[in-house]
Design an enzyme around this catalytic site. Structure first.
Site, PDB file in Angstrom:
ATOM      1  N   THR A 119     -11.372  -6.242   4.409  1.00 20.28           N
ATOM      2  CA  THR A 119     -10.240  -7.127   4.674  1.00 20.28           C
ATOM      3  C   THR A 119     -10.551  -8.133   5.772  1.00 20.28           C
ATOM      4  O   THR A 119     -11.362  -7.855   6.669  1.00 20.28           O
ATOM      5  CB  THR A 119      -9.012  -6.282   5.091  1.00 20.28           C
ATOM      6  OG1 THR A 119      -7.977  -7.145   5.549  1.00 20.28           O
ATOM      7  CG2 THR A 119      -9.350  -5.314   6.233  1.00 20.28           C
ATOM      8  N   ASP A 120      -9.861  -9.269   5.747  1.00 19.53           N
ATOM      9  CA  ASP A 120      -9.998 -10.261   6.826  1.00 19.53           C
ATOM     10  C   ASP A 120      -9.446  -9.744   8.154  1.00 19.53           C
ATOM     11  O   ASP A 120      -9.748 -10.287   9.216  1.00 19.53           O
ATOM     12  CB  ASP A 120      -9.320 -11.587   6.432  1.00 19.53           C
ATOM     13  CG  ASP A 120      -7.831 -11.466   6.118  1.00 19.53           C
ATOM     14  OD1 ASP A 120      -7.285 -10.338   6.162  1.00 19.53           O
ATOM     15  OD2 ASP A 120      -7.208 -12.509   5.814  1.00 19.53           O
ATOM     16  N   GLU A 121      -8.629  -8.676   8.086  1.00 19.49           N
ATOM     17  CA  GLU A 121      -7.996  -8.182   9.316  1.00 19.49           C
ATOM     18  C   GLU A 121      -8.991  -7.631  10.324  1.00 19.49           C
ATOM     19  O   GLU A 121      -8.647  -7.427  11.488  1.00 19.49           O
ATOM     20  CB  GLU A 121      -6.976  -7.088   8.982  1.00 19.49           C
ATOM     21  CG  GLU A 121      -5.842  -7.603   8.139  1.00 19.49           C
ATOM     22  CD  GLU A 121      -4.714  -6.599   8.006  1.00 19.49           C
ATOM     23  OE1 GLU A 121      -4.584  -5.716   8.864  1.00 19.49           O
ATOM     24  OE2 GLU A 121      -3.964  -6.726   7.026  1.00 19.49           O
ATOM     25  N   TYR A 146      -5.059   0.653  11.000  1.00 17.06           N
ATOM     26  CA  TYR A 146      -5.615   0.322   9.675  1.00 17.06           C
ATOM     27  C   TYR A 146      -6.851  -0.561   9.815  1.00 17.06           C
ATOM     28  O   TYR A 146      -7.932  -0.227   9.322  1.00 17.06           O
ATOM     29  CB  TYR A 146      -4.558  -0.371   8.806  1.00 17.06           C
ATOM     30  CG  TYR A 146      -5.158  -1.133   7.638  1.00 17.06           C
ATOM     31  CD1 TYR A 146      -5.784  -0.468   6.588  1.00 17.06           C
ATOM     32  CD2 TYR A 146      -5.125  -2.537   7.591  1.00 17.06           C
ATOM     33  CE1 TYR A 146      -6.356  -1.165   5.526  1.00 17.06           C
ATOM     34  CE2 TYR A 146      -5.689  -3.238   6.537  1.00 17.06           C
ATOM     35  CZ  TYR A 146      -6.312  -2.549   5.503  1.00 17.06           C
ATOM     36  OH  TYR A 146      -6.879  -3.237   4.462  1.00 17.06           O
ATOM     37  N   LYS A 150     -10.960  -0.023   8.902  1.00 17.78           N
ATOM     38  CA  LYS A 150     -11.701  -0.875   7.953  1.00 17.78           C
ATOM     39  C   LYS A 150     -12.918  -1.485   8.668  1.00 17.78           C
ATOM     40  O   LYS A 150     -14.001  -1.571   8.101  1.00 17.78           O
ATOM     41  CB  LYS A 150     -10.804  -1.985   7.393  1.00 17.78           C
ATOM     42  CG  LYS A 150      -9.705  -1.516   6.457  1.00 17.78           C
ATOM     43  CD  LYS A 150     -10.217  -0.813   5.213  1.00 17.78           C
ATOM     44  CE  LYS A 150     -10.950  -1.737   4.255  1.00 17.78           C
ATOM     45  NZ  LYS A 150     -11.321  -1.037   2.990  1.00 17.78           N
TER      46      LYS A 150
HETATM   47  P1  NAD Z   1      -3.731   0.494  -2.466  1.00 18.34           P
HETATM   48  O1  NAD Z   1      -3.166   1.264  -1.331  1.00 18.34           O
HETATM   49  O2  NAD Z   1      -2.832  -0.151  -3.453  1.00 18.34           O
HETATM   50  O3  NAD Z   1      -4.725   1.435  -3.306  1.00 18.34           O
HETATM   51  C1  NAD Z   1      -5.614   2.329  -2.703  1.00 18.34           C
HETATM   52  C2  NAD Z   1      -6.067   3.333  -3.751  1.00 18.34           C
HETATM   53  O4  NAD Z   1      -7.006   4.235  -3.130  1.00 18.34           O
HETATM   54  C3  NAD Z   1      -4.936   4.213  -4.305  1.00 18.34           C
HETATM   55  O5  NAD Z   1      -5.053   4.333  -5.702  1.00 18.34           O
HETATM   56  C4  NAD Z   1      -5.167   5.563  -3.629  1.00 18.34           C
HETATM   57  O6  NAD Z   1      -4.729   6.668  -4.416  1.00 18.34           O
HETATM   58  C5  NAD Z   1      -6.677   5.564  -3.472  1.00 18.34           C
HETATM   59  N1  NAD Z   1      -7.140   6.452  -2.400  1.00 18.34           N
HETATM   60  C6  NAD Z   1      -6.630   6.557  -1.147  1.00 18.34           C
HETATM   61  N2  NAD Z   1      -7.328   7.484  -0.450  1.00 18.34           N
HETATM   62  C7  NAD Z   1      -8.307   7.932  -1.277  1.00 18.34           C
HETATM   63  C8  NAD Z   1      -9.363   8.876  -1.129  1.00 18.34           C
HETATM   64  N3  NAD Z   1      -9.547   9.547   0.020  1.00 18.34           N
HETATM   65  N4  NAD Z   1     -10.188   9.101  -2.181  1.00 18.34           N
HETATM   66  C9  NAD Z   1     -10.012   8.429  -3.350  1.00 18.34           C
HETATM   67  N5  NAD Z   1      -9.028   7.544  -3.554  1.00 18.34           N
HETATM   68  C10 NAD Z   1      -8.194   7.288  -2.518  1.00 18.34           C
HETATM   69  O7  NAD Z   1      -4.715  -0.581  -1.807  1.00 18.34           O
HETATM   70  P2  NAD Z   1      -5.108  -2.049  -2.303  1.00 18.34           P
HETATM   71  O8  NAD Z   1      -4.129  -3.004  -1.779  1.00 18.34           O
HETATM   72  O9  NAD Z   1      -5.432  -2.001  -3.745  1.00 18.34           O
HETATM   73  O10 NAD Z   1      -6.448  -2.248  -1.469  1.00 18.34           O
HETATM   74  C11 NAD Z   1      -7.722  -1.924  -2.033  1.00 18.34           C
HETATM   75  C12 NAD Z   1      -8.796  -2.281  -1.041  1.00 18.34           C
HETATM   76  O11 NAD Z   1      -8.735  -3.674  -0.747  1.00 18.34           O
HETATM   77  C13 NAD Z   1      -8.668  -1.575   0.307  1.00 18.34           C
HETATM   78  O12 NAD Z   1      -9.953  -1.243   0.757  1.00 18.34           O
HETATM   79  C14 NAD Z   1      -8.043  -2.615   1.231  1.00 18.34           C
HETATM   80  O13 NAD Z   1      -8.441  -2.409   2.545  1.00 18.34           O
HETATM   81  C15 NAD Z   1      -8.642  -3.884   0.661  1.00 18.34           C
HETATM   82  N6  NAD Z   1      -7.863  -5.120   0.844  1.00 18.34           N
HETATM   83  C16 NAD Z   1      -6.567  -5.191   0.436  1.00 18.34           C
HETATM   84  C17 NAD Z   1      -5.877  -6.394   0.551  1.00 18.34           C
HETATM   85  C18 NAD Z   1      -4.446  -6.535   0.090  1.00 18.34           C
HETATM   86  O14 NAD Z   1      -3.852  -7.608   0.296  1.00 18.34           O
HETATM   87  N7  NAD Z   1      -3.856  -5.557  -0.549  1.00 18.34           N
HETATM   88  C19 NAD Z   1      -6.510  -7.493   1.119  1.00 18.34           C
HETATM   89  C20 NAD Z   1      -7.839  -7.386   1.527  1.00 18.34           C
HETATM   90  C21 NAD Z   1      -8.507  -6.193   1.377  1.00 18.34           C
HETATM   91  O1  TDX Z   2       9.357  -6.196   4.600  1.00 15.81           O
HETATM   92  C1  TDX Z   2       8.434  -6.812   5.168  1.00 15.81           C
HETATM   93  N1  TDX Z   2       8.737  -7.935   5.893  1.00 15.81           N
HETATM   94  C2  TDX Z   2       7.785  -8.685   6.521  1.00 15.81           C
HETATM   95  O2  TDX Z   2       8.111  -9.688   7.158  1.00 15.81           O
HETATM   96  C3  TDX Z   2       7.051  -6.398   5.072  1.00 15.81           C
HETATM   97  C4  TDX Z   2       6.680  -5.161   4.306  1.00 15.81           C
HETATM   98  C5  TDX Z   2       6.094  -7.169   5.706  1.00 15.81           C
HETATM   99  N2  TDX Z   2       6.450  -8.282   6.414  1.00 15.81           N
HETATM  100  C6  TDX Z   2       5.396  -9.134   6.999  1.00 15.81           C
HETATM  101  C7  TDX Z   2       4.293  -8.444   7.769  1.00 15.81           C
HETATM  102  C8  TDX Z   2       3.098  -9.370   7.520  1.00 15.81           C
HETATM  103  O3  TDX Z   2       3.122 -10.449   8.417  1.00 15.81           O
HETATM  104  O4  TDX Z   2       4.742  -9.761   5.878  1.00 15.81           O
HETATM  105  C9  TDX Z   2       3.343  -9.914   6.112  1.00 15.81           C
HETATM  106  C10 TDX Z   2       2.580  -9.176   5.030  1.00 15.81           C
HETATM  107  O5  TDX Z   2       2.783  -7.784   5.238  1.00 15.81           O
HETATM  108  P1  TDX Z   2       2.049  -6.658   4.362  1.00 15.81           P
HETATM  109  O6  TDX Z   2       2.336  -6.882   2.917  1.00 15.81           O
HETATM  110  O7  TDX Z   2       2.342  -5.334   4.960  1.00 15.81           O
HETATM  111  O8  TDX Z   2       0.500  -7.073   4.537  1.00 15.81           O
HETATM  112  P2  TDX Z   2      -0.460  -7.198   5.834  1.00 15.81           P
HETATM  113  O9  TDX Z   2      -0.042  -6.338   6.945  1.00 15.81           O
HETATM  114  O10 TDX Z   2      -0.661  -8.667   6.086  1.00 15.81           O
HETATM  115  O11 TDX Z   2      -1.818  -6.556   5.208  1.00 15.81           O
HETATM  116  C11 TDX Z   2      -2.208  -6.851   3.845  1.00 15.81           C
HETATM  117  O12 TDX Z   2      -3.262  -7.786   3.805  1.00 15.81           O
HETATM  118  C12 TDX Z   2      -4.506  -7.385   4.286  1.00 15.81           C
HETATM  119  C13 TDX Z   2      -2.637  -5.588   3.116  1.00 15.81           C
HETATM  120  O13 TDX Z   2      -1.570  -4.639   3.148  1.00 15.81           O
HETATM  121  C14 TDX Z   2      -3.884  -5.015   3.699  1.00 15.81           C
HETATM  122  O14 TDX Z   2      -4.329  -3.896   2.944  1.00 15.81           O
HETATM  123  C15 TDX Z   2      -4.946  -6.065   3.682  1.00 15.81           C
HETATM  124  O15 TDX Z   2      -6.093  -5.606   4.336  1.00 15.81           O
END
Ligand code: NAD
Ligand code: TDX
Length: 330
Positions: A119-121, A146, A150
């Site tokens: 992630t960019d975070e 979190y 990462k």
């Molecule tokens: P998500 O939470 O929707 O999915 C995570 C999946 O991993 C789930 O299916 C969960 O059951 C599985 N899991 C959790 N712990 C596990 C373990 N110990 N063994 C096997 N499986 C396990 O997450 P996502 O949003 O799909 O994110 C996927 C990846 O992308 C993550 O590594 C996250 O850090 C990264 N990422 C997410 C975003 C975003 O905006 N969602 C952005 C950048 C990077």
């Molecule tokens: O109800 C809400 N109201 C609100 O204002 C929620 C759930 C979030 N927020 C804000 C918090 C953040 O500024 O919205 C923004 C996005 O929140 P999230 O969806 O929780 O994402 P964020 O914390 O930015 O992280 C996401 O992007 C990077 C993913 O969950 C991560 O897995 C990824 O690494």
């Protein structure tokens, strides 16, 4: 080709499995997923060349034989929600750090190509008004439990490449949106609140900025990096989609035909990162990748339609997610 996709029942992983199944008819896909609250087997059911193995990436005995049988491992598995990491960081350390470690040890034993999804975070945050965006070589400055786990997982990957010549690449992507995203996250939470007639909740002032990318664009970039990326390198994935949370809320309200002020400001997230923004130059120059979903309003409209049409996919989780947010005044 046999591909091991960890976390393939989660949001981005499930979308990756669908796209790969569609576009690579020769691929056998093994999904290793623990099916935590965030994993949903319905997201990948009915795909004929996809096999789901329920198990933990932090368990060496589960991981080793699966890695041994595959040509490529892509690690999407993670605990992924910042708010949850503030309430209980422990599963984040176990899955994100220990889990990545076990995968790296297995790919080291078997010489398997590994791609790590991050992630960019890990780069911390930017000021709202600074012109700079994140670059691949920036120092790591994670803010939350979190993002710190990462960051730790990325460091392990970098060290395993350097010390053991593990053939790995890393991608750090910005905020994804699209189908199959858990309703704890901002965009699907807001959409499902509006379906239920509940006003969206904006943390703090709503000024925080995220750099939105459609999940399908994230996944096409991942394939470009796997095919054309250089071993040991880090690639930033983003599609020039910076928007503040207020703008996103108003765009969703508009898609529902609601008044732009129909939202509530609620308690802020502790340590809330102000702004993320990706410089994707390296990715584009080295792989030629281009995003396809550049119209945010259109991508959002499709996402709203998906949540309306697939209420059975998310309904069971809604009350529990909202009860958890109620405890923190959010
Ligand atoms: P998500 O939470 O929707 O999915 C995570 C999946 O991993 C789930 O299916 C969960 O059951 C599985 N899991 C959790 N712990 C596990 C373990 N110990 N063994 C096997 N499986 C396990 O997450 P996502 O949003 O799909 O994110 C996927 C990846 O992308 C993550 O590594 C996250 O850090 C990264 N990422 C997410 C975003 C975003 O905006 N969602 C952005 C950048 C990077
Ligand atoms: O109800 C809400 N109201 C609100 O204002 C929620 C759930 C979030 N927020 C804000 C918090 C953040 O500024 O919205 C923004 C996005 O929140 P999230 O969806 O929780 O994402 P964020 O914390 O930015 O992280 C996401 O992007 C990077 C993913 O969950 C991560 O897995 C990824 O690494």
């Amino acid at each position: 080709m046999r591909i091991l996709v960890t976390g393939g029942a989660g949001f981005i992983g499930a979308n990756f499995v669908h796209t790969t199944h569609e576009t690579m008819p020769e691929a056998e896909i093994i999904v290793l997923d623990k099916l935590t609250y965030a994993g949903n087997p319905k997201s990948i059911e009915g795909l004929e060349r996809v096999q789901l193995v329920v198990g933990d990436i932090a368990d060496a005995d589960t991981v080793d034989p699966l890695v041994k049988d595959c040509d490529l491992v892509i690690n999407f598995a993670a605990e992924s929600h910042n708010d949850n990491s503030l309430a209980d960081p422990s599963p984040f350390v176990r899955t994100n750090v220990e889990g990545t470690f076990q995968l790296l040890e297995a790919v080291r034993r078997h010489g398997t190509r590994f791609h790590h999804i991050s992630t960019d975070e890990v780069y911390g945050d930017l000021a709202l008004d600074e012109p700079r965006r994140f670059q691949p070589g920036d120092p790591y400055r994670p803010s939350s439990p979190y993002s710190s786990t990462k960051a730790a997982s990325d460091m392990l990957v970098r060290a395993w490449v350097r010390s053991y010549k593990v053939p790995a690449t890393i991608s750090n992507c910005s905020n994804n949106y699209g189908p199959y995203q858990h309703i704890e996250k901002f965009i699907p939470r807001t959409i499902t609140n509006l379906i239920d007639g509940v006003r969206p909740r904006l943390y703090g002032t709503g000024e925080n900025v995220r750099d939105w990318i459609h999940v399908r664009d994230h996944n096409t970039a991942v394939w470009e990096i796997i095919n054309k990326g250089r071993i040991g390198e880090t690639y930033l994935i983003g599609a020039d989609g910076e928007k503040n949370n207020l703008e996103v809320t108003r765009a969703i309200l508009e898609a529902f035909g609601r008044d732009p002020d129909d939202f509530d400001l609620v308690a802020d997230r502790p340590g809330h990162d102000r702004r993320y923004a990706i410089d994707n130059t390296k990715l584009i120059e080295e792989t030629g990748w281009q995003p396809e979903f550049t119209d945010f309003a259109a991508g959002l409209a499709d996402t709203v339609a998906w949540y309306r049409e697939n209420e059975g996919w998310w309904r069971d989780a809604k009350a529990e997610v909202e009860a958890k947010y109620a405890k923190t005044g959010q």
